[in-house]
Design an enzyme around this catalytic site. Structure first.
Site, mmCIF file in Angstrom:
data_model
loop_
_atom_site.group_PDB
_atom_site.id
_atom_site.type_symbol
_atom_site.label_atom_id
_atom_site.label_comp_id
_atom_site.label_asym_id
_atom_site.label_seq_id
_atom_site.Cartn_x
_atom_site.Cartn_y
_atom_site.Cartn_z
ATOM 1 N N CYS A 1 39.519 27.805 -63.055
ATOM 2 C CA CYS A 1 39.385 28.051 -64.485
ATOM 3 C C CYS A 1 39.751 26.786 -65.270
ATOM 4 C CB CYS A 1 40.251 29.204 -64.989
ATOM 5 S SG CYS A 1 39.863 30.759 -64.194
ATOM 6 N N ARG B 1 36.011 23.378 -62.259
ATOM 7 C CA ARG B 1 37.153 24.257 -62.001
ATOM 8 C C ARG B 1 36.752 25.730 -61.878
ATOM 9 N NH1 ARG B 1 41.925 21.574 -63.179
ATOM 10 N NH2 ARG B 1 43.020 23.545 -63.341
ATOM 11 N N GLY C 1 45.369 30.762 -64.206
ATOM 12 C CA GLY C 1 46.521 31.108 -63.358
ATOM 13 C C GLY C 1 46.421 32.552 -62.927
ATOM 14 N N GLU D 1 34.565 18.847 -40.604
ATOM 15 C CA GLU D 1 34.311 18.440 -41.980
ATOM 16 C C GLU D 1 32.809 18.391 -42.264
ATOM 17 O OE1 GLU D 1 35.685 18.262 -44.695
ATOM 18 O OE2 GLU D 1 34.630 16.778 -45.903
ATOM 19 N N LYS E 1 30.889 20.664 -45.020
ATOM 20 C CA LYS E 1 30.023 20.121 -46.085
ATOM 21 C C LYS E 1 28.692 20.858 -46.111
ATOM 22 C CE LYS E 1 32.250 18.474 -48.016
ATOM 23 N NZ LYS E 1 33.638 18.211 -47.876
ATOM 24 N N GLU F 1 29.162 24.463 -47.409
ATOM 25 C CA GLU F 1 29.522 24.538 -48.833
ATOM 26 C C GLU F 1 28.329 24.371 -49.744
ATOM 27 O OE1 GLU F 1 33.862 22.763 -49.815
ATOM 28 O OE2 GLU F 1 32.546 21.357 -48.813
ATOM 29 N N HIS G 1 33.063 27.099 -22.872
ATOM 30 C CA HIS G 1 33.964 28.265 -22.866
ATOM 31 C C HIS G 1 33.520 29.322 -23.880
ATOM 32 C CE1 HIS G 1 36.487 26.156 -20.091
ATOM 33 N NE2 HIS G 1 36.546 25.117 -20.912
HETATM 34 C C1 G6P Z 1 38.769 23.885 -52.370
HETATM 35 C C2 G6P Z 1 37.713 22.821 -52.469
HETATM 36 C C3 G6P Z 1 37.718 21.958 -51.202
HETATM 37 C C4 G6P Z 1 39.125 21.403 -50.976
HETATM 38 C C5 G6P Z 1 40.172 22.509 -50.904
HETATM 39 C C6 G6P Z 1 41.583 21.952 -50.882
HETATM 40 O O1 G6P Z 1 38.410 24.818 -51.411
HETATM 41 O O2 G6P Z 1 36.425 23.395 -52.658
HETATM 42 O O3 G6P Z 1 36.808 20.890 -51.366
HETATM 43 O O4 G6P Z 1 39.142 20.662 -49.787
HETATM 44 O O5 G6P Z 1 40.066 23.338 -52.060
HETATM 45 O O6 G6P Z 1 41.816 21.322 -52.104
HETATM 46 P P1 G6P Z 1 42.914 20.230 -52.353
HETATM 47 O O7 G6P Z 1 42.779 19.906 -53.813
HETATM 48 O O8 G6P Z 1 44.243 20.850 -52.028
HETATM 49 O O9 G6P Z 1 42.617 19.063 -51.475
#
Ligand code: G6P
Length: 607
Positions: free
Chosen positions: A2, A27, A99, A479, A483, A486, A502
């Protein structure tokens, strides 16, 4: 999660509010809304969906005034809908909130007993109703707000406007970020400083338990006890590079291309370029005293920790645990007192990482954080923090923050080795000298990835993919798969290549493309054997390797992405780039919203 933006100005504020929300959209982006205070009282417009929906609504049903609050939402309590979009309001007060109000069921029951009616399913609506109840008891707006926030458990950043005090915005925070900006036309409030850059010249951060009363000419800040807090306004400095997409189609692509610069800035911050040595003063002083390292993080930051584990083991000779924050804090594992707890977070606000940090502090551990946002909650609560110098990362899928984290973690492992006497001066100089070639090597890899378009085309219709790697290439596989998931919504799994037989090998057939990460080195031969195992079962194999690796596997692969020959130390950083670019191009071909993928948010402030 947010984003909050608010403005009190000499000029009309509606377009400023929408501009602020546009910068804060990373956000959360499932609905948005504004309240303007004008001669007609509190005027609200809200829309479900991305910010464009609100802009369209405002074009059809305009509203203007010199003061207003705005919000972009990532749903927690209550589905994404107009009814649950902020601001929430009564006829006396309107509130935007970032929050979680943990005790909202109790507060809601008490408000409903007193005849206050909820229109949404959100926890946030508790706040305007609590304030209204206090106003109805005869309290002033400021006292009504102060009393209301004193009843909240959880975290909040709030901006509120009152029908009875139409020239003032109130703001309050506990645990969620809020920054106040001062500009030529007035004052502004935002969840981050970048969103202020278009309108403000100076800024100050609100601290926990503080309340701000803001008019066009004045900022008055008080603490929980009502005593005045004086705060220095500091110049708002946002680098040109951090603003806008700079000609790139997406923030993610811009941020991928910024990585060589991030590497350069990081090296210059932590190393002396003239002597190729680490600047010991850039690291906390007592790193060599610890006997164990416990790394805790979420998402991409967690994978950075997994890669770095091997550097800490190799260069600092220290045993390392790597945990997902949401698991770690409930695990009740026994701590040895000489453990350094290291938290990795781009945002510094991730709720689980922050909670894990608080938990570790309660256990008496020394807590160090690696963060990209210096003003974040984790920076304030850690014993010390190290900076990634990635600059603002707006694309929800993390790219430059990840490689920024990797480089700082590598340098920290070298510093620990140096401080404990395990890394001698000659080795230090050689390693740092190699690292100084990184910006140029990275730029070369990014520029030479033209072939990736074709590889992306071969993945775009897949429903599943598997990413495999050994050693450090396993967390890179995780990772890379993250990606792809996502931003392209293609199911992707990652496994250590040696674990294939396995279980996961049962999934292999000609509909399962396999991305195999095989940099040259001691593991390469074994990885190529695993490659043959999947190709002989019909998998379409995409190999990411150097020229000779590709040559060796030629008969067993469908496509290849060649990464230039490089020093082993640089491999994890360079091999990350094709994984980022592959996911990016697949997403572009699929036409997904690369920077704002569905259901995600960049800063996850809920547990
Ligand atoms: C979210 C984002 C990710 C990020 C994760 C941890 O899920 O989409 O890209 O890696 O939060 O965020 P941080 O700010 O703690 O690295």
């Amino acid at each position: 999660m947010c984003g909050i933006f608010a403005a009190v100005s000499n000029e009309f504020v509606t377009s400023t509010l929408v501009g602020g929300l546009s910068s804060l959209s990373y956000r959360g982006y499932d609905s948005s809304g504004i309240v303007i205070v004008n001669e007609n009282g509190l005027q609200r417009r809200r829309a479900e969906g991305k910010l464009q929906a609100l802009s369209t609504l405002l074009a059809q049903n305009p509203v203007e005034g010199y003061i207003g609050i705005a919000h972009t939402r990532w749903a927690t309590h209550g589905e994404p809908s107009e009814r649950n979009a902020h601001p929430h309001m009564t006829d006396r007060v309107a509130v935007v909130h970032n929050g979680i109000i943990e005790n909202y069921p109790d507060l809601k029951a008490s408000l409903e007993r007193d005849g206050y009616h909820f229109e949404s399913d959100t926890d946030s609506e508790t706040i305007p109703l609590l304030i209204s109840r206090n106003l109805d008891k005869g309290m002033s707006p400021e006292t009504a707000l102060r009393e209301a926030v004193s009843q909240l458990d959880g975290s909040y950043a709030i901006a509120a406007v009152f029908a009875d005090e139409p020239q003032t915005i109130y703001a309050a925070r506990y645990g969620s970020p809020l920054v106040i900006g001062q500009g030529a036309a007035g004052h502004f409030i935002s969840s981050d400083s970048i969103a202020l850059s278009r309108v403000a010249r100076n800024l100050c951060y609100l601290d926990d338990n503080e309340i701000a009363r803001i008019t066009v000419n004045e900022i008055g800040i008080t603490n929980a006890g009502g005593c005045t807090v004086s705060k220095e306004l500091k110049p708002l400095i946002i680098s040109q590079q951090d603003q806008g997409k700079q000609g790139y189609k997406h923030f993610m692509l811009k941020e991928i291309h910024q990585q060589p610069e991030v590497m350069r800035n990081t090296l210059n911050h932590y190393c002396d370029a003239a002597t190729f040595t680490l600047k010991s003063e850039a690291f906390p002083a007592n790193l060599s005293h610890f006997e164990r390292l416990s790394i805790v993080a979420c998402g991409t930051s967690y994978y950075a920790g997994m890669v770095a584990r091997q550097w800490f083991e190799r260069y600092a000779c220290i045993p390392v645990d790597v945990d997902i924050a949401s698991e770690y804090r409930y695990r009740e594992s026994p701590f040895s007192p000489n453990t350094l707890a290291l938290f990795i977070s781009q945002s510094g606000e991730t709720a689980d990482s922050l909670a894990a940090l608080r938990y570790s502090k309660e256990q008496g551990l020394t807590c160090l954080s690696l963060l990209n946002v210096e003003s974040s909650s984790m920076a304030q609560e850690s014993d010390a923090f190290l900076r990634t110098l990635a600059g603002a990362e707006i694309g929800v899928a993390s790219t430059k923050a990840f490689t920024g984290q990797l480089l700082v973690l590598l340098l920290m492992s070298l510093q620990m080795g140096k401080a404990s006497g395990r890394l001698d001066e000659r080795a230090e100089r050689e390693l740092i000298q190699h690292l100084y070639t990184l910006p140029v090597e990275m730029a070369k890899v990014i520029d030479e990835m033209a072939s990736i378009d074709k590889v992306a085309e071969s993945l775009v219709h897949s429903e599943h993919t598997m990413y495999l790697g050994r050693g450090m290439s396993f967390p890179l596989a995780l990772e890379g798969a993250l990606k792809l998931k996502e931003i392209s919504y293609i199911h992707a799994e990652a496994y250590p290549a040696g674990e294939l037989k396995h279980g996961p090998i049962a999934l292999i057939d000609n509909k399962m493309p396999v991305v195999m990460i095989a940099p040259p080195g001691p593991m390469m031969g074994k990885t190529l054997s695993n490659l043959r195992e999947v190709s002989s079962r019909g998998a379409q194999v995409i190999l990411i390797s150097n020229g000779s690796g590709i040559e060796m596997a030629r008969q067993h692969i469908t496509q290849a992405i060649e990464v230039p020959e490089t020093d082993a130390l640089l491999q994890p950083l360079l091999y990350t780039l094709p994984l980022q670019l592959l996911a990016y191009h697949v997403a572009c071909l699929k036409g997904t919203d690369v920077d704002q993928p569905r259901n995600l948010a960049k800063s996850v402030t809920v547990e």
